[in-house]
Design an enzyme around this catalytic site. Structure first.
Site, mmCIF file in Angstrom:
data_model
loop_
_atom_site.group_PDB
_atom_site.id
_atom_site.type_symbol
_atom_site.label_atom_id
_atom_site.label_comp_id
_atom_site.label_asym_id
_atom_site.label_seq_id
_atom_site.Cartn_x
_atom_site.Cartn_y
_atom_site.Cartn_z
ATOM 1 C CB CYS A 94 -1.785 6.978 1.740
ATOM 2 S SG CYS A 94 -0.686 6.238 2.895
ATOM 3 C CD GLU A 154 -2.763 -1.310 0.098
ATOM 4 O OE1 GLU A 154 -2.938 -0.331 -0.649
ATOM 5 O OE2 GLU A 154 -3.268 -2.422 -0.110
#
Ligand code: UN1
Length: 538
Positions: free
Chosen positions: A302, A268
């Site tokens: 993120c 990720e």
């Protein structure tokens, strides 16, 4: 210090901020203090030391790997519903300790308390979801092409899973990895961020209290070298899965190591998330949402918005109203003031990168609308709470005249900075929204259902919001990205189970004599073989 003593310390205040922890690796249920240590500092106030934690040695890493491999052999045999009940107890411990856990997160990484409570809640949600998954963990029964034969599938655990996590979500994101790995019967070694070791130790103690067998969850502290030492065991096939959240550059390296060992890691990675403001957008909602989407958590998610792509007809109105709100943002010491929108940057390396972007952004030709760089007593910010010299605080930053070719548009900065990009129509907006290497999150503000449909179909992203922020994913939808944002794996919800299990296909043949798949199969529609004799020339 044993775990009970450590648990006692957590949440109690022995100074204005709290106790200083003497942390240790958590291996086989024991705290191992180690020899060399690093300090965890309160991000909001560098005079406060949260604790000291060991830097993993080769022997400690070896010990953790051996312990996790041994623990796996028994844990995999515990029936999944019973594994689920341990996860249920974990959720109860986290609920009971929600405030003290959130307090540690806020103190250690400088995230507003409200957000830290949300983080702990995300872990509780994850535990509650996977508790009942222990009563499903479905395989399938599948019809066979042959009579008297049964086919079925099972999910099998992978073995020892190594979790390497980042500082920005030091509690929720690890929970997305560790909890599903455990329900599937794996054991875990967790290497948390060096910026959030106290949070990790507190989480480890929750697992301990929930009654997971010793060695099923292990935590190894240290800087990047600790992760490198652990990754060596991938090549030795003593670590069977790596799950990583962090930068795309490190993700690529981990991908190479795992690829050589024929493992598929969960990666990720970064994002440069676009938010489109269409001509018909409800600006009363879009503006406050965009402020949080860009500047919440000091842009260190993120999923934070990196580029706002605005229709030319409402560009000026959006810009002026956004600017007005951005100038009112309250920043400061999150531990002392619950009203700040964001606190400090989590680490020196983020500050360096942030300050550099102010230089090269201007050289690229973009126009800086606001952005004073580091906030200090001699470079004050009007809505600051606390002592700015005691943390890595930076002002909200806004650029315009940004084009797709610029580094500003392309690179993830990981700080409170955002670009305004003007476009002439929806076609150009969607093309611009896709014109970067990443593909994590995305958002659009519009009330036109047809544009919503086009956005969903044409955007290159793992996650998309309509009339909402690029941040704030819920804990039971698949989380992850495309392009440089990941390798296609997903966290959360049922989808994550594919990352921590392998499918095992089983057949049982009860026929009295040999029968071969494909060759002894009657493919005739009526049960009789088709007659092809007339077709064959001898
Ligand atoms: C991250 O930034 O790595 O969707 C995770 C969100 C949070 C998780 C972010 N729930 O913004």
């Amino acid at each position: 210090m044993n775990t009970a003593e450590a648990w006692n310390l957590i949440g109690k205040q022995s100074s204005s901020y709290g106790p200083q922890l003497e942390g240790g690796h958590f291996i086989g249920g024991k705290l191992i203090r180690g020899s060399q240590h690093f300090k965890s500092i309160n991000s909001s106030d560098n005079q406060d030391i949260v604790g000291s934690f060991p830097k993993a040695t080769a022997e400690e890493v070896q010990n953790a790997v051996k312990t996790a491999n041994e623990a796996f052999l028994n844990w995999r045999k515990v029936p999944a519903p019973i594994r689920g009940s341990a996860i249920g107890r974990l959720s109860q411990v986290m609920e009971r300790e929600k405030e003290s856990l959130a307090w540690i997160i806020t103190r250690e990484i400088g995230k507003p308390f409200r957000e830290s409570l949300g983080e702990v809640q995300e872990a509780i949600d994850t535990a509650q979801f996977f508790q009942s998954e222990g009563r499903r963990l479905y395989g399938q029964t599948v019809p066979s092409e042959l009579p008297n034969k049964e086919l079925m599938t099972y999910r099998r655990p992978l073995g020892v899973c190594l979790m390497i996590t980042a500082s920005n979500f030091p509690f929720a994101v690890p929970s997305w990895k560790i909890i599903p790995a455990l329900i599937a019967g794996n054991s875990v070694i967790w290497k948390p961020s060096q910026d959030a070791p106290a949070t990790a130790l507190a989480f480890a103690l929750c697992f301990e209290e929930a009654g997971f067998p010793k060695g099923v969850v292990n935590v190894i502290f240290g800087e990047a070298q600790a992760g490198e030492k652990l990754l060596k065991y991938v090549e030795k096939s003593q670590i069977h899965k790596v799950s990583f959240t962090g930068s795309s550059a490190v993700g690529r390296k981990i991908g190479e190591i795992c690829g050589r060992a024929l493992q598929s890691p969960s990666l990720e990675l970064g994002g440069k998330n676009p938010l489109i403001i269409n001509r018909d957008a409800n600006l009363d909602k879009a503006i406050p949402t965009s402020i949080v989407s860009c500047y919440g958590t000091a842009g260190q998610r993120c999923t934070s918005t990196g580029n706002i792509i605005i229709h030319k007809d409402i560009y000026d109105e959006f810009k002026n109203r956004f600017l007005e709100e951005a100038k009112k943002i309250k920043i400061g010491n999150c531990v002392q003031d619950e009203k700040v929108l964001y606190g400090p940057l989590f680490a020196e390396r983020y500050l360096d990168n942030f300050l550099k972007h102010l230089e090269w952004g201007k050289k690229d030709g973009a126009k800086l609308l606001i952005g004073q760089g580091r906030i200090t007593k001699s470079n004050p910010y009007p809505h600051f709470s606390g002592d700015p010299d005691r943390g890595l605080y930076v002002g909200p930053t806004l650029w315009e005249n940004v084009t797709k070719e610029m580094r500003l548009f392309q690179e993830e900065i990981f700080g409170p900075t955002v670009n305004l990009v003007k476009v002439k129509d929806f076609d150009e907006a969607i093309e611009t929204a896709n014109a970067h290497a990443y593909g994590l999150s995305s958002a659009i503000f519009t009330n036109d259902p047809f544009l919503m449909l086009r956005f969903k179909e044409e955007i290159q992203a793992g996650m998309s919001s309509i009339n909402n922020s690029t941040t704030g994913a819920e804990a039971h939808l698949p989380f992850g990205g495309t392009k440089a944002s990941g390798n296609g794996t997903r966290e959360s919800g049922i989808w994550v189970l594919d990352s921590y299990t392998r499918w095992h296909a089983v057949n049982i043949d009860l026929a009295p004599k040999l029968q071969l798949a494909q060759m002894d199969v009657d493919y005739g529609h009526t049960g009789k073989a088709l007659d092809f004799s007339g077709w064959v020339k001898h």
